[in-house]
Design a protein around this motif. Structure first.
Motif, mmCIF file in Angstrom:
data_model
loop_
_atom_site.group_PDB
_atom_site.id
_atom_site.type_symbol
_atom_site.label_atom_id
_atom_site.label_comp_id
_atom_site.label_asym_id
_atom_site.label_seq_id
_atom_site.Cartn_x
_atom_site.Cartn_y
_atom_site.Cartn_z
ATOM 1 N N LYS A 89 0.816 -1.227 0.000
ATOM 2 C CA LYS A 89 0.000 0.000 0.000
ATOM 3 C C LYS A 89 0.842 1.267 0.000
ATOM 4 O O LYS A 89 0.326 2.350 -0.231
ATOM 5 C CB LYS A 89 -0.965 -0.013 1.182
ATOM 6 N N GLN A 90 2.135 1.146 0.212
ATOM 7 C CA GLN A 90 3.023 2.304 0.109
ATOM 8 C C GLN A 90 3.335 2.632 -1.349
ATOM 9 O O GLN A 90 3.833 3.716 -1.649
ATOM 10 C CB GLN A 90 4.299 2.062 0.912
ATOM 11 N N GLU A 91 3.041 1.692 -2.246
ATOM 12 C CA GLU A 91 3.227 1.934 -3.682
ATOM 13 C C GLU A 91 1.988 2.653 -4.214
ATOM 14 O O GLU A 91 0.865 2.336 -3.819
ATOM 15 C CB GLU A 91 3.411 0.611 -4.426
ATOM 16 N N ASP A 92 2.202 3.612 -5.108
ATOM 17 C CA ASP A 92 1.077 4.381 -5.664
ATOM 18 C C ASP A 92 -0.016 3.485 -6.240
ATOM 19 O O ASP A 92 -1.198 3.754 -6.055
ATOM 20 C CB ASP A 92 1.566 5.352 -6.743
ATOM 21 N N LYS A 93 0.393 2.443 -6.935
ATOM 22 C CA LYS A 93 -0.579 1.570 -7.602
ATOM 23 C C LYS A 93 -1.565 0.944 -6.612
ATOM 24 O O LYS A 93 -2.729 0.728 -6.939
ATOM 25 C CB LYS A 93 0.171 0.463 -8.354
ATOM 26 N N TYR A 94 -1.108 0.670 -5.398
ATOM 27 C CA TYR A 94 -1.929 -0.062 -4.433
ATOM 28 C C TYR A 94 -2.422 0.778 -3.262
ATOM 29 O O TYR A 94 -3.093 0.264 -2.376
ATOM 30 C CB TYR A 94 -1.136 -1.250 -3.881
ATOM 31 N N LYS A 95 -2.115 2.065 -3.250
ATOM 32 C CA LYS A 95 -2.411 2.892 -2.071
ATOM 33 C C LYS A 95 -3.904 2.955 -1.738
ATOM 34 O O LYS A 95 -4.267 3.124 -0.579
ATOM 35 C CB LYS A 95 -1.833 4.285 -2.226
ATOM 36 N N ASP A 96 -4.776 2.806 -2.726
ATOM 37 C CA ASP A 96 -6.213 2.915 -2.489
ATOM 38 C C ASP A 96 -6.918 1.557 -2.377
ATOM 39 O O ASP A 96 -8.149 1.504 -2.302
ATOM 40 C CB ASP A 96 -6.870 3.736 -3.600
ATOM 41 N N VAL A 97 -6.144 0.485 -2.372
ATOM 42 C CA VAL A 97 -6.748 -0.844 -2.249
ATOM 43 C C VAL A 97 -7.365 -0.988 -0.856
ATOM 44 O O VAL A 97 -6.751 -0.658 0.151
ATOM 45 C CB VAL A 97 -5.698 -1.953 -2.490
ATOM 46 N N VAL A 98 -8.600 -1.465 -0.833
ATOM 47 C CA VAL A 98 -9.322 -1.663 0.423
ATOM 48 C C VAL A 98 -9.507 -3.159 0.634
ATOM 49 O O VAL A 98 -9.954 -3.872 -0.270
ATOM 50 C CB VAL A 98 -10.698 -0.960 0.385
ATOM 51 N N VAL A 99 -9.147 -3.618 1.829
ATOM 52 C CA VAL A 99 -9.289 -5.032 2.175
ATOM 53 C C VAL A 99 -10.185 -5.135 3.399
ATOM 54 O O VAL A 99 -9.902 -4.533 4.439
ATOM 55 C CB VAL A 99 -7.918 -5.678 2.478
ATOM 56 N N GLU A 100 -11.266 -5.873 3.258
ATOM 57 C CA GLU A 100 -12.126 -6.163 4.405
ATOM 58 C C GLU A 100 -11.483 -7.322 5.159
ATOM 59 O O GLU A 100 -11.372 -8.424 4.620
ATOM 60 C CB GLU A 100 -13.529 -6.545 3.939
ATOM 61 N N THR A 101 -11.037 -7.070 6.372
ATOM 62 C CA THR A 101 -10.395 -8.116 7.157
ATOM 63 C C THR A 101 -11.394 -8.693 8.151
ATOM 64 O O THR A 101 -12.113 -7.953 8.830
ATOM 65 C CB THR A 101 -9.152 -7.586 7.900
ATOM 66 N N ILE A 102 -11.430 -10.015 8.198
ATOM 67 C CA ILE A 102 -12.377 -10.720 9.057
ATOM 68 C C ILE A 102 -11.596 -11.693 9.933
ATOM 69 O O ILE A 102 -11.004 -12.654 9.424
ATOM 70 C CB ILE A 102 -13.432 -11.464 8.213
ATOM 71 N N GLU A 103 -11.592 -11.431 11.225
ATOM 72 C CA GLU A 103 -10.941 -12.319 12.187
ATOM 73 C C GLU A 103 -11.921 -13.450 12.457
ATOM 74 O O GLU A 103 -13.011 -13.230 12.974
ATOM 75 C CB GLU A 103 -10.601 -11.546 13.468
#
Length: 92
Positions: free
Chosen positions: A26-40
């Motif tokens: 996510k520190q890379e420009d290409k991936y900075k806006d990727v959203v991940v729903e995390t489910i424990e």
């Protein structure tokens, strides 16, 4: 962007590697806006039970299982798989 779900456990070493990989990517420009729903999964068994997986971390993109970790994976292998998940989510 397609929906990403990540099933994980708080005390899972492979999940820790995946979280580190996501943070780095996510520190890379290409991936900075990727959203991940995390489910424990132990906190949300009602959701986890609806999905077909055995090990964590497991990633789904638009409800299709893309990556499920297995014993012995290195950080580099996990990061490559997370990158693949991110790339699939960004495809048109």
């Amino acid at each position: 962007m397609k929906n990403i779900k990540m099933f994980h456990l708080n005390d899972c070493g492979y999940c820790d590697k995946a979280r580190k990989a996501m943070k780095e990517l996510k520190q890379e420009d290409k991936y900075k806006d990727v959203v991940v729903e995390t489910i424990e999964e132990t906190e949300h068994p009602d959701i986890a039970d609806q999905y077909d997986y055995y090990a964590t971390p497991t990633y789904y993109v638009d409800e299709k299982k893309i990556f499920e970790a297995h014993i012995g994976m290195t950080y580099e292998q996990i990061k490559a798989e997370v990158k693949h998940v991110f790339d699939l989510a960004l495809e048109d």
